[in-house]
Structure formats: structure tokens, C-alpha cells
Scaffold this motif. Structure first.
Motif, PDB file in Angstrom:
ATOM      1  N   GLY A 202      -1.261-121.322  90.216  1.00 20.75           N
ATOM      2  CA  GLY A 202      -2.471-121.969  90.699  1.00 20.75           C
ATOM      3  C   GLY A 202      -3.540-122.159  89.640  1.00 20.75           C
ATOM      4  N   LYS A 203      -3.436-121.447  88.520  1.00 18.73           N
ATOM      5  CA  LYS A 203      -4.403-121.577  87.430  1.00 18.73           C
ATOM      6  C   LYS A 203      -4.010-122.639  86.410  1.00 18.73           C
ATOM      7  CE  LYS A 203      -5.899-116.744  87.749  1.00 18.73           C
ATOM      8  NZ  LYS A 203      -5.998-115.446  87.030  1.00 18.73           N
ATOM      9  N   LEU A 204      -2.835-123.234  86.573  1.00 23.95           N
ATOM     10  CA  LEU A 204      -2.343-124.210  85.606  1.00 23.95           C
ATOM     11  C   LEU A 204      -2.731-125.625  86.002  1.00 23.95           C
ATOM     12  CD1 LEU A 204       1.325-122.894  85.105  1.00 23.95           C
ATOM     13  CD2 LEU A 204      -0.772-122.155  83.939  1.00 23.95           C
ATOM     14  N   ASP A 205      -2.736-126.500  85.016  1.00 24.79           N
ATOM     15  CA  ASP A 205      -2.837-127.939  85.270  1.00 24.79           C
ATOM     16  C   ASP A 205      -1.434-128.423  85.626  1.00 24.79           C
ATOM     17  OD1 ASP A 205      -2.984-130.685  85.226  1.00 24.79           O
ATOM     18  OD2 ASP A 205      -3.836-130.832  83.210  1.00 24.79           O
ATOM     19  N   ASN A 206      -1.219-128.708  86.909  1.00 19.12           N
ATOM     20  CA  ASN A 206       0.109-129.090  87.397  1.00 19.12           C
ATOM     21  C   ASN A 206       0.230-130.570  87.730  1.00 19.12           C
ATOM     22  OD1 ASN A 206       1.299-126.419  87.391  1.00 19.12           O
ATOM     23  ND2 ASN A 206      -0.072-125.939  89.105  1.00 19.12           N
ATOM     24  N   ARG A 207      -0.664-131.370  87.217  1.00 26.11           N
ATOM     25  CA  ARG A 207      -0.672-132.783  87.597  1.00 26.11           C
ATOM     26  C   ARG A 207       0.564-133.530  87.117  1.00 26.11           C
ATOM     27  NH1 ARG A 207      -6.616-134.259  85.504  1.00 26.11           N
ATOM     28  NH2 ARG A 207      -5.937-132.734  83.922  1.00 26.11           N
ATOM     29  N   LYS A 208       1.203-133.059  86.047  1.00 25.45           N
ATOM     30  CA  LYS A 208       2.390-133.730  85.517  1.00 25.45           C
ATOM     31  C   LYS A 208       3.692-133.090  86.003  1.00 25.45           C
ATOM     32  CE  LYS A 208       2.453-134.390  81.114  1.00 25.45           C
ATOM     33  NZ  LYS A 208       2.395-134.010  79.679  1.00 25.45           N
ATOM     34  N   LEU A 209       3.593-132.044  86.799  1.00 26.83           N
ATOM     35  CA  LEU A 209       4.766-131.228  87.120  1.00 26.83           C
ATOM     36  C   LEU A 209       5.810-132.000  87.933  1.00 26.83           C
ATOM     37  CD1 LEU A 209       5.671-128.286  86.605  1.00 26.83           C
ATOM     38  CD2 LEU A 209       4.806-127.739  88.892  1.00 26.83           C
ATOM     39  N   GLN A 210       7.005-132.140  87.355  1.00 22.10           N
ATOM     40  CA  GLN A 210       8.124-132.791  88.029  1.00 22.10           C
ATOM     41  C   GLN A 210       9.126-131.790  88.606  1.00 22.10           C
ATOM     42  OE1 GLN A 210      10.109-135.739  85.529  1.00 22.10           O
ATOM     43  NE2 GLN A 210       8.233-136.060  84.375  1.00 22.10           N
ATOM     44  N   HIS A 211       9.240-130.643  87.942  1.00 19.95           N
ATOM     45  CA  HIS A 211      10.200-129.630  88.361  1.00 19.95           C
ATOM     46  C   HIS A 211       9.565-128.255  88.257  1.00 19.95           C
ATOM     47  CE1 HIS A 211      13.606-132.492  87.928  1.00 19.95           C
ATOM     48  NE2 HIS A 211      13.005-132.875  86.813  1.00 19.95           N
ATOM     49  N   ILE A 212       9.832-127.415  89.237  1.00 18.61           N
ATOM     50  CA  ILE A 212       9.547-125.992  89.100  1.00 18.61           C
ATOM     51  C   ILE A 212      10.754-125.225  89.620  1.00 18.61           C
ATOM     52  CG2 ILE A 212       8.279-125.897  91.295  1.00 18.61           C
ATOM     53  CD1 ILE A 212       6.651-123.569  89.910  1.00 18.61           C
ATOM     54  N   VAL A 213      11.201-124.269  88.835  1.00 13.34           N
ATOM     55  CA  VAL A 213      12.359-123.453  89.208  1.00 13.34           C
ATOM     56  C   VAL A 213      11.957-121.991  89.092  1.00 13.34           C
ATOM     57  CG1 VAL A 213      14.768-122.897  88.769  1.00 13.34           C
ATOM     58  CG2 VAL A 213      13.929-125.217  88.311  1.00 13.34           C
ATOM     59  N   ASN A 228       9.998-119.400  97.948  1.00 10.54           N
ATOM     60  CA  ASN A 228       9.660-120.767  98.358  1.00 10.54           C
ATOM     61  C   ASN A 228       8.316-120.818  99.057  1.00 10.54           C
ATOM     62  OD1 ASN A 228      12.027-121.834  97.345  1.00 10.54           O
ATOM     63  ND2 ASN A 228      13.136-121.692  99.273  1.00 10.54           N
ATOM     64  N   THR A 229       8.066-119.850  99.915  1.00  8.48           N
ATOM     65  CA  THR A 229       6.805-119.823 100.652  1.00  8.48           C
ATOM     66  C   THR A 229       5.617-119.620  99.707  1.00  8.48           C
ATOM     67  OG1 THR A 229       7.861-118.965 102.655  1.00  8.48           O
ATOM     68  CG2 THR A 229       5.493-118.598 102.425  1.00  8.48           C
ATOM     69  N   ALA A 230       5.736-118.671  98.793  1.00  2.00           N
ATOM     70  CA  ALA A 230       4.625-118.350  97.897  1.00  2.00           C
ATOM     71  C   ALA A 230       4.283-119.514  96.979  1.00  2.00           C
ATOM     72  CB  ALA A 230       4.960-117.105  97.084  1.00  2.00           C
ATOM     73  N   LEU A 231       5.289-120.109  96.341  1.00  2.00           N
ATOM     74  CA  LEU A 231       5.023-121.176  95.370  1.00  2.00           C
ATOM     75  C   LEU A 231       4.639-122.492  96.043  1.00  2.00           C
ATOM     76  CD1 LEU A 231       7.706-120.596  92.583  1.00  2.00           C
ATOM     77  CD2 LEU A 231       5.457-119.541  92.896  1.00  2.00           C
ATOM     78  N   SER A 232       5.285-122.817  97.151  1.00  2.00           N
ATOM     79  CA  SER A 232       4.963-124.079  97.833  1.00  2.00           C
ATOM     80  C   SER A 232       3.553-124.045  98.400  1.00  2.00           C
ATOM     81  CB  SER A 232       5.982-124.369  98.938  1.00  2.00           C
ATOM     82  OG  SER A 232       5.928-123.386  99.960  1.00  2.00           O
ATOM     83  N   ARG A 233       3.108-122.886  98.834  1.00  2.00           N
ATOM     84  CA  ARG A 233       1.735-122.765  99.336  1.00  2.00           C
ATOM     85  C   ARG A 233       0.733-123.065  98.226  1.00  2.00           C
ATOM     86  NH1 ARG A 233       2.127-117.845 101.182  1.00  2.00           N
ATOM     87  NH2 ARG A 233       1.269-116.833  99.314  1.00  2.00           N
ATOM     88  N   THR A 234       1.014-122.606  97.024  1.00  2.00           N
ATOM     89  CA  THR A 234       0.114-122.864  95.901  1.00  2.00           C
ATOM     90  C   THR A 234       0.108-124.330  95.512  1.00  2.00           C
ATOM     91  OG1 THR A 234       0.342-120.629  95.015  1.00  2.00           O
ATOM     92  CG2 THR A 234      -0.304-122.348  93.468  1.00  2.00           C
TER      93      THR A 234
END
Length: 257
Positions: A202-213, A228-234
Motif C-alpha cells: 500500500g505504500k508503493l506507487d502501483n499505477r504501472k503494476l501489471q502483475h503481482i505474485v 489473496n484477501t490481504a493483497l486484493s484489499r490493498t
């Protein structure tokens, strides 16, 4: 650029990053025969790997590095601290080039620009890496007990991110590990739990994010649904958009466009 995992977890880790003809392996915690099999599963042969980067000396990251490097004469990059603590794993006669890196100094291998960065973990001189091809950036973070401002600055504006979600705090607390191991895993020099990983994200600039694993999941102290719940909520995304790297299968190629 594309990337894929040989497997991720407490019994072995390995990540392949490819840009044009440059193919790098980040860690190899598998026995030689198993590593060759896992590399072949991705449609590659060990002879096609141009270099191996090592994050730290723990067996689940270095178990197969030096045997693979020696068999196929693959150059290896690692910090001095990791080199010192990994010497017991090295063959007496090195058939590969060994490169000592600075934990803050960027360098290039083929078509990839690589930025190492230090992380808090119970190893001699642990690092993680980002990889760039001039257009896109892949960030990797596992084996870190906590986040730091430097980690967050380094991982901002990634197009793809492999992020440790090692354990669920409650599952670890109530799980089968002895107390000392629970304290080590959950401590400042241990591994990121799901909520800590989500907070970092949540502290990152994720505007370009295409993939998260999500990576390095504990088979005894975590569950993919919790991740899945924790990361998708963020991120405010669907839970199925979050990728999970498994111990046995890792994950297949993901293309950054």
C-alpha cells in the motif's frame, strides 16, 4: 521482459527472468537433478542461462546454485557476505566466474539492468533485486522480516512484483513450530506476514503494476486464500488477480508488456 518461478517456499526457491537473449536465474534452492527438471518445465535448458544471482546463503536459496553453475559454467553474482557463508557449498575447483557485488551498486548482465538492495533478514549480507529492460521494471522481495523506507523506494513504480507473503500471524502463533522458530520467522529478521506485505504494498506507487505474485508461502502457516484477501484489499482488485507461487510448481511465464 518475462519471468517465471521454478518453485517458491521453505524447501526451495528459484526465479527466471528473461529479456531477449538474456536469461537469469535468481537463486536455486533445489538439487541439481530437480533444478534441471524444473528449468526444462519452463522450456529452457541450463545452457541457456547467462547468470545466477544469489540473494543470501540459506539452503532453500543456494542448495543447487554452485552445482548448477559448475556443471554448466554459469557465472554467479553475490555479495561478499553471502560468498563467505556459502563457501562450504562450493566445489574445490570452480568452473564458473564468480562476481562479488555491492548491495547498493547497480550493474548489468546482457540486456538487463539490475539493482540490488539490502533487506533485514537473518543472513550475513542478504539482498533482493529489481530488474529493468529500459522500459519495464520487475521487483522481487522475499526473505525480509520487515519493510524499510529504502525497500519501499526501490520497489515503487514496478510493472511486476514478486512479494513475500510467508505466513498468517494467527496461523504461525497457533501452528506446529516450536517457540524459538515462531519467534525467528515472525521477528524483525524473519519473513513478511500477509498483513505486513499488504501494508508495504500500500505504500508503493502501483499505477504501472501489471502483475503481482505472492511468494515464499509457508505450507504450514499460511493459505493462498488469506494472501489473496490481504493483497486484493490493498490493491482494490479481484482476489483471483493475485498470483500465487507454489512450492511444487512455482508459476508459469508472465509477460510484462
Amino acid at each position: 521482459m518475462r519471468f517465471a518461478s521454478l518453485g517458491s517456499g521453505s524447501t526451495g526457491n528459484g526465479l527466471v527472468i528473461e529479456q531477449d537473449s538474456t536469461r537469469l536465474l535468481l537463486d536455486c534452492g533445489f538439487g541439481l537433478r530437480d533444478a534441471i527438471r524444473r528449468i526444462a518445465r519452463l522450456g529452457l535448458q541450463p545452457e541457456e542461462i547467462n547468470g545466477i544471482l544469489v540473494t543470501h546463503e540459506h539452503d532453500d536459496h543456494t542448495g543447487g546454485v554452485f552445482k548448477l553453475a559448475n556443471r554448466y559454467r554459469i557465472p554467479v553474482w553475490l555479495t561478499y557476505g553471502t560468498y563467505i557463508t556459502s563457501q562450504k557449498l562450493m566445489p574445490k575447483e570452480l568452473e564458473f566466474d564468480l562476481h562479488i557485488i555491492d548491495s547498493h551498486q547497480p550493474f548489468s548482465i546482457g540486456n538487463l539492468q539490475i539493482q540490488p538492495y539490502p533487506v533485514p533478514h537473518d543472513a550475513r549480507e542478504p539482498v533482493q533485486f529489481t530488474f529493468e529492460d529500459g522500459k519495464h521494471k520487475l521487483g522481487v522481495l522475499t526473505d525480509a522480516g520487515t519493510s524499510t523506507p529504502h525497500i519501499e523506494a526501490t520497489l515503487s513504480a514496478c510493472d511486476a512484483l514478486v512479494l513475500e507473503c510467508n505466513h498468517d500471524v494467527d496461523m504461525l502463533h497457533n501452528g506446529p513450530y516450536v517457540r524459538s522458530l515462531k519467534q525467528r520467522v515472525g521477528g524483525r529478521l524473519g519473513h513478511l506476514d500477509n498483513e505486513s506485505a499488504a501494508t508495504l504494498l500500500g505504500k508503493l506507487d502501483n499505477r504501472k503494476l501489471q502483475h503481482i505474485v505472492a511468494a515464499h508461502l509457508s505450507e504450514k502457516n499460511n493459505h493462498p486464500a488469506l494472501v489473496n484477501t490481504a493483497l486484493s484489499r490493498t490493491l482494490g482488485c479481484e482476489e483471483h488477480w493475485i498470483g500465487i507461487a507454489s512450492q511444487q510448481e512455482g508459476f508459469d511465464w508472465r509477460q510484462i508488456k
